[in-house]
Design a protein around this motif. Structure first.
Motif, mmCIF file in Angstrom:
data_model
loop_
_atom_site.group_PDB
_atom_site.id
_atom_site.type_symbol
_atom_site.label_atom_id
_atom_site.label_comp_id
_atom_site.label_asym_id
_atom_site.label_seq_id
_atom_site.Cartn_x
_atom_site.Cartn_y
_atom_site.Cartn_z
ATOM 1 N N LYS A 10 43.576 44.898 42.235
ATOM 2 C CA LYS A 10 43.236 43.688 41.484
ATOM 3 C C LYS A 10 42.696 42.615 42.414
ATOM 4 N N ALA A 11 43.324 42.451 43.576
ATOM 5 C CA ALA A 11 42.860 41.449 44.534
ATOM 6 C C ALA A 11 41.451 41.787 45.033
ATOM 7 N N ASP A 12 41.191 43.074 45.271
ATOM 8 C CA ASP A 12 39.849 43.483 45.700
ATOM 9 C C ASP A 12 38.818 43.228 44.616
ATOM 10 N N ALA A 13 39.193 43.462 43.354
ATOM 11 C CA ALA A 13 38.260 43.215 42.251
ATOM 12 C C ALA A 13 37.938 41.727 42.148
ATOM 13 N N VAL A 14 38.942 40.879 42.353
ATOM 14 C CA VAL A 14 38.714 39.429 42.307
ATOM 15 C C VAL A 14 37.791 39.011 43.443
ATOM 16 N N LYS A 15 38.020 39.585 44.637
ATOM 17 C CA LYS A 15 37.162 39.252 45.775
ATOM 18 C C LYS A 15 35.721 39.694 45.526
ATOM 19 N N GLN A 16 35.541 40.863 44.939
ATOM 20 C CA GLN A 16 34.189 41.352 44.644
ATOM 21 C C GLN A 16 33.491 40.450 43.632
ATOM 22 N N ALA A 17 34.232 40.028 42.593
ATOM 23 C CA ALA A 17 33.643 39.142 41.586
ATOM 24 C C ALA A 17 33.261 37.804 42.211
ATOM 25 N N GLU A 18 34.109 37.286 43.095
ATOM 26 C CA GLU A 18 33.820 36.016 43.759
ATOM 27 C C GLU A 18 32.599 36.146 44.668
ATOM 28 N N LEU A 19 32.507 37.273 45.381
ATOM 29 C CA LEU A 19 31.356 37.504 46.249
ATOM 30 C C LEU A 19 30.067 37.583 45.431
ATOM 31 N N LYS A 20 30.113 38.275 44.307
ATOM 32 C CA LYS A 20 28.934 38.389 43.446
ATOM 33 C C LYS A 20 28.521 37.010 42.918
#
Length: 172
Positions: free
Chosen positions: A107-117
């Motif tokens: 979940k934390a990785d998914a949040v980081k990916q969304a923030e990066l995008k």
């Protein structure tokens, strides 16, 4: 006494079943080369493959309650139970804790990916605005009624400053 314990089991068992039904299925090969399937993750030194999740059709309200301590960081073998003076965690409990930590990490990785995008898209838009305001010349906007209106020098300079601020904010 027997009726009381029977009542406790009658209440606890249905409440625990949905939690078991959400288990993720893992596939790995053991040291003998045998392919194993389990809802308990293998030890961390064994390469495994997630086969997906088993999801029940309907959840009772008891299953929707959050698990206490699910997001707590690991404090080594034995976990929180040993730190509180209790017995060390069993293999199943340790595996469940590892699975919860892995899910939290996903979940934390998914949040980081969304923030990066989001940052990348915002950076591209900010650079486009900066180039547009940097070209100079007459600029126009469209008002609420859909009519074109030319921008004044103050609006253009404010747009340049906003675009520069956005580039500094979103672009590395």
């Amino acid at each position: 006494m027997r009726a009381g314990s029977l009542f406790v089991w009658a209440v606890l068992l249905p409440a625990m079943l949905p939690a078991l039904a959400h288990a993720e299925i893992y596939k790995w090969k053991d040291k003998d080369g045998t392919t194993r399937y389990s809802d308990v993750p293998p030890p961390s030194n064994i390469k495994n493959e997630s086969m997906g999740k088993k999801i029940p059709k309907a959840l009772p309200p008891a299953a929707a309650a959050p698990v206490e301590g699910a997001a707590a960081p690991a404090s080594g073998k034995g976990g929180d139970a040993a730190a509180k003076g209790g017995a060390p965690l069993t293999k199943e409990e340790a595996a469940a804790k590892r699975a919860q930590e892995a899910e939290a990490q996903k979940k934390a990785d998914a949040v980081k990916q969304a923030e990066l995008k989001y940052r990348q898209e915002s950076c591209a838009a900010a650079r486009k605005n900066q180039a547009m305001f940097g070209n100079g010349g007459r600029m126009m906007t469209t008002d609420d009624k859909g009519e074109r209106r030319y921008m004044g020098d103050e609006e253009i300079s404010k747009g340049k400053a906003d675009a520069q601020r956005d580039v500094e904010k979103f672009c590395d």
